[in-house]
Write a protein that holds these residues in place. Structure first.
Motif, PDB file in Angstrom:
ATOM      1  N   VAL A 151       0.876  -1.169   0.000  1.00 17.12           N
ATOM      2  CA  VAL A 151       0.000   0.000   0.000  1.00 17.12           C
ATOM      3  C   VAL A 151       0.918   1.225   0.000  1.00 17.12           C
ATOM      4  CG1 VAL A 151      -1.801   1.242   1.244  1.00 17.12           C
ATOM      5  CG2 VAL A 151      -1.773  -1.270   1.268  1.00 17.12           C
ATOM      6  N   ASP A 152       0.973   1.893  -1.140  1.00 16.76           N
ATOM      7  CA  ASP A 152       1.931   2.973  -1.368  1.00 16.76           C
ATOM      8  C   ASP A 152       1.358   4.296  -0.837  1.00 16.76           C
ATOM      9  OD1 ASP A 152       3.748   4.802  -2.277  1.00 16.76           O
ATOM     10  OD2 ASP A 152       3.568   4.269  -4.403  1.00 16.76           O
ATOM     11  N   LEU A 153       2.012   4.857   0.169  1.00 17.66           N
ATOM     12  CA  LEU A 153       1.514   6.116   0.752  1.00 17.66           C
ATOM     13  C   LEU A 153       2.025   7.341   0.004  1.00 17.66           C
ATOM     14  CD1 LEU A 153       1.792   5.482   4.606  1.00 17.66           C
ATOM     15  CD2 LEU A 153      -0.121   5.005   3.068  1.00 17.66           C
ATOM     16  N   ASN A 154       2.899   7.132  -0.987  1.00 18.00           N
ATOM     17  CA  ASN A 154       3.451   8.280  -1.708  1.00 18.00           C
ATOM     18  C   ASN A 154       2.386   9.048  -2.471  1.00 18.00           C
ATOM     19  OD1 ASN A 154       6.587   8.283  -1.479  1.00 18.00           O
ATOM     20  ND2 ASN A 154       5.945   6.142  -1.584  1.00 18.00           N
ATOM     21  N   THR A 155       1.241   8.414  -2.688  1.00 16.18           N
ATOM     22  CA  THR A 155       0.154   9.088  -3.399  1.00 16.18           C
ATOM     23  C   THR A 155      -0.836   9.741  -2.436  1.00 16.18           C
ATOM     24  OG1 THR A 155      -0.838   6.891  -3.510  1.00 16.18           O
ATOM     25  CG2 THR A 155       0.238   7.701  -5.510  1.00 16.18           C
ATOM     26  N   VAL A 156      -0.581   9.630  -1.130  1.00 14.00           N
ATOM     27  CA  VAL A 156      -1.483  10.225  -0.138  1.00 14.00           C
ATOM     28  C   VAL A 156      -0.922  11.589   0.290  1.00 14.00           C
ATOM     29  CG1 VAL A 156      -2.692   9.885   2.061  1.00 14.00           C
ATOM     30  CG2 VAL A 156      -2.082   7.905   0.660  1.00 14.00           C
ATOM     31  N   ALA A 157      -1.333  12.628  -0.427  1.00 12.58           N
ATOM     32  CA  ALA A 157      -0.745  13.961  -0.216  1.00 12.58           C
ATOM     33  C   ALA A 157      -0.996  14.469   1.197  1.00 12.58           C
ATOM     34  CB  ALA A 157      -1.304  14.933  -1.249  1.00 12.58           C
ATOM     35  N   GLU A 158      -2.126  14.108   1.799  1.00 11.44           N
ATOM     36  CA  GLU A 158      -2.479  14.671   3.111  1.00 11.44           C
ATOM     37  C   GLU A 158      -1.569  14.181   4.242  1.00 11.44           C
ATOM     38  OE1 GLU A 158      -6.211  13.119   4.911  1.00 11.44           O
ATOM     39  OE2 GLU A 158      -6.365  11.825   3.140  1.00 11.44           O
ATOM     40  N   LEU A 159      -0.676  13.225   3.964  1.00 11.63           N
ATOM     41  CA  LEU A 159       0.208  12.713   5.018  1.00 11.63           C
ATOM     42  C   LEU A 159       1.558  13.420   5.074  1.00 11.63           C
ATOM     43  CD1 LEU A 159      -0.437   8.860   4.884  1.00 11.63           C
ATOM     44  CD2 LEU A 159      -0.978  10.417   6.768  1.00 11.63           C
ATOM     45  N   ALA A 160       1.776  14.414   4.209  1.00 10.96           N
ATOM     46  CA  ALA A 160       3.064  15.122   4.203  1.00 10.96           C
ATOM     47  C   ALA A 160       2.864  16.563   4.655  1.00 10.96           C
ATOM     48  CB  ALA A 160       3.685  15.076   2.812  1.00 10.96           C
ATOM     49  N   TYR A 161       3.244  16.853   5.886  1.00  7.81           N
ATOM     50  CA  TYR A 161       3.106  18.218   6.403  1.00  7.81           C
ATOM     51  C   TYR A 161       3.948  18.390   7.663  1.00  7.81           C
ATOM     52  CZ  TYR A 161      -0.038  15.761   9.570  1.00  7.81           C
ATOM     53  OH  TYR A 161      -0.546  14.861  10.474  1.00  7.81           O
ATOM     54  N   ILE A 162       4.268  19.650   7.946  1.00  9.28           N
ATOM     55  CA  ILE A 162       4.865  20.016   9.237  1.00  9.28           C
ATOM     56  C   ILE A 162       3.976  21.098   9.812  1.00  9.28           C
ATOM     57  CG2 ILE A 162       6.853  21.065  10.399  1.00  9.28           C
ATOM     58  CD1 ILE A 162       8.592  19.907   8.174  1.00  9.28           C
ATOM     59  N   ARG A 163       3.406  20.843  10.989  1.00  6.38           N
ATOM     60  CA  ARG A 163       2.480  21.814  11.577  1.00  6.38           C
ATOM     61  C   ARG A 163       2.968  22.194  12.971  1.00  6.38           C
ATOM     62  NH1 ARG A 163      -2.122  18.871  11.597  1.00  6.38           N
ATOM     63  NH2 ARG A 163      -1.848  18.546  13.821  1.00  6.38           N
ATOM     64  N   PRO A 164       3.424  23.471  13.139  1.00  9.58           N
ATOM     65  CA  PRO A 164       3.780  23.909  14.484  1.00  9.58           C
ATOM     66  C   PRO A 164       2.523  23.898  15.349  1.00  9.58           C
ATOM     67  CG  PRO A 164       4.370  25.566  12.813  1.00  9.58           C
ATOM     68  CD  PRO A 164       3.515  24.556  12.143  1.00  9.58           C
ATOM     69  N   THR A 165       2.585  23.345  16.552  1.00 13.96           N
ATOM     70  CA  THR A 165       1.403  23.317  17.411  1.00 13.96           C
ATOM     71  C   THR A 165       1.391  24.557  18.307  1.00 13.96           C
ATOM     72  OG1 THR A 165       2.565  22.002  19.058  1.00 13.96           O
ATOM     73  CG2 THR A 165       1.312  20.791  17.421  1.00 13.96           C
ATOM     74  N   ALA A 166       0.213  24.895  18.801  1.00 10.99           N
ATOM     75  CA  ALA A 166       0.044  26.135  19.566  1.00 10.99           C
ATOM     76  C   ALA A 166       0.885  26.147  20.843  1.00 10.99           C
ATOM     77  CB  ALA A 166      -1.430  26.324  19.902  1.00 10.99           C
ATOM     78  N   ASP A 167       1.134  24.960  21.408  1.00  7.22           N
ATOM     79  CA  ASP A 167       1.879  24.896  22.671  1.00  7.22           C
ATOM     80  C   ASP A 167       3.398  24.954  22.475  1.00  7.22           C
ATOM     81  OD1 ASP A 167       2.393  22.440  21.574  1.00  7.22           O
ATOM     82  OD2 ASP A 167       1.503  21.251  23.180  1.00  7.22           O
ATOM     83  N   GLY A 168       3.839  25.100  21.215  1.00  7.70           N
ATOM     84  CA  GLY A 168       5.279  25.191  20.972  1.00  7.70           C
ATOM     85  C   GLY A 168       5.894  23.891  20.467  1.00  7.70           C
TER      86      GLY A 168
END
Lengths: 291, 160
Positions: free
Chosen positions: A52-69
């Motif tokens: 099951v190739d996740l390279n086509t799942v765009a929603e799994l690639a992100y960096i999100r700073p969280t509010a608590d730091g």
């Protein structure tokens, strides 16, 4: 062809991926960056019957700073993307420092943050880093999700709590307390090669320079990355003097790791490396925390 | 029954539509299906760097990717760099400094370095050595490669 045949699934969403994994059960295997799995398949040491190739799942690639730091990282975020992210660098410099030791630039361009943790290679940097930073891992399966700490996640060499229908979707690195810093140290025979011994230390100090929190992780010297219990036991509440750090390094090398012997070094030699590396990384982390 | 997957890949500016088995490695797709044999395969498990290509502009190892993973992506191989009459400045520098002997590893070095020098215009010798730490050369002993990279950086600066 080198790899054995397999069925190929290229889901577009997390939901589809979870459905694939549920349908496939034990015959399914997740393909993330592929930098460990595909070499193993080329040798036919791994012969998954379905990928099951996740390279086509765009929603799994992100960096999100969280509010608590803190920082939340999607499982398919490439190592090189995390390595050069300005917010990651600012909030947790130890992350970029550690990623710089993962293989070579060509591998970091494809390898993924979550993939490396789920692979749980005892000699790999990111499982150890997740332990040093006390990461929280979000695991989903069809119709459910749960949070697992990095400590609970890895249960053995290349073994995690993930069931065949589970997917690691996000890694949350909690915020560092004020006056907290880390240091990475390793010895390897060549740059980018596996470490013969390696450590990541995180040290937090109070306003009188006493240790408030310490997480000293050893890896490549046992079946899993190892969080030193002794370091926390003896350092917390005390001043991290040269003598105290030397005592921790000696104890850890003798009692808390289990290196094997191979062509390139005996177990005894690698224990000695652990002692030196723990001392250096704790010392540097303390210095950095004081800045 | 063998599963075939239709992929659309742009290689060196040309768009290709092909049906491939999922287990086909990207390196073998480039060499056998597209007949672009400039990309070399050495170890075939991601250690030696001979098969390095640019994937969406970044240097990667094509022997540890499947061709299906390149669907709707852009690839450059060593054939994109220069021609015998019009070498890329990096290729010129390799020639002038004798940075190759048998030449087997050279395509991998070139594709690693064309990416690296694009982002790092004036690297130190130490940085050059770090940039090529994922590529094996069994002939040169690396000294002439480092010299060539230094020269290439100058040539590329003059070209831009």
């Amino acid at each position: 062809m080198k790899p054995a045949p397999f069925e190929y699934y290229a889901p577009k969403t997390v939901e589809e991926a979870l459905q694939n994994l549920t349908d496939l059960g034990y015959s399914g295997k997740v393909l993330a960056g592929g930098q460990s799995l595909i070499p193993a398949m080329n040798f036919r040491m791994a012969r998954p019957s379905a990928l099951v190739d996740l390279n086509t799942v765009a929603e799994l690639a992100y960096i999100r700073p969280t509010a608590d730091g803190g920082i939340a990282i999607g499982t398919m975020t490439r190592d090189s993307v995390v390595e050069y992210d300005p917010i990651v660098k600012q909030r947790m410099p130890i992350v970029a420092e550690t990623i710089g030791y993962i293989a070579h630039a060509q591998i970091r361009a494809r390898g993924t943050f979550g993939g490396a943790i789920a692979h749980a290679d005892p000699a790999a940097q990111l499982p150890a880093l997740s332990l040093a930073l006390n990461a929280k891992l979000l695991v989903k399966r069809k119709g459910g999700e749960r949070w697992v700490t990095a400590e609970e996640f890895i249960v053995g060499p290349f073994m995690t709590v993930l069931e065949p229908e589970d997917l690691l979707v996000e890694v949350v690195l909690p915020p560092l307390a004020p006056r907290t810093a880390g240091s990475y140290k390793q010895v390897s025979r060549q740059r980018g090669g596996y470490a013969q011994a390696a450590t990541i230390s995180m040290v937090g100090l109070d306003d009188r320079d006493r240790v408030k929190d310490v997480r000293c992780v050893l890896f490549s010297v046992g079946e899993t990355p190892i969080l030193s219990k002794y370091a926390a036991k003896v350092l917390v509440g005390n001043e991290p003097t040269e003598a105290a750090i030397a005592d921790v390094a000696a104890y850890v090398a003798k009692n808390e790791c289990d290196p094997g012997s191979d062509l390139h070094g005996t177990a005894e030699y690698r224990r000695q490396l652990v002692q030196v590396l723990v001392r250096r990384s704790l010392t540097e982390a303390v210095l950095r925390a004081k800045k | 029954m063998t599963q075939l997957v239709k992929i659309n890949v742009t290689v060196n500016g040309v768009s290709y539509e092909r049906e491939v088995e999922p287990r086909l490695l990207l390196s073998d797709f480039i060499r056998h299906d597209l007949k672009l044999t400039g990309t070399h395969v050495g170890c075939e498990h991601g250690l030696c760097g001979a098969c390095t290509i640019l994937f969406d502009g970044e240097s990667v190892r094509s022997c540890i990717m499947f061709a299906v993973m390149a669907d709707r992506h852009t690839i450059e191989t060593v054939e994109s760099l220069g021609t015998p009459d019009h070498l890329h400045p990096l290729q010129e520098a390799f020639m002038e400094k004798h940075a190759l002997q048998c030449g087997f590893c050279t395509p991998g070095f070139l594709m690693t370095l064309v990416d690296y020098l694009g982002d790092n215009k004036n690297p130190t010798d130490e940085e050059i050595r770090e940039a090529i730490d994922g590529n094996f050369c069994r002939c040169t002993g690396y000294e002439n490669i480092v010299e060539a990279v230094r020269l290439a950086a100058k040539k590329m600066a003059a070209h831009s």
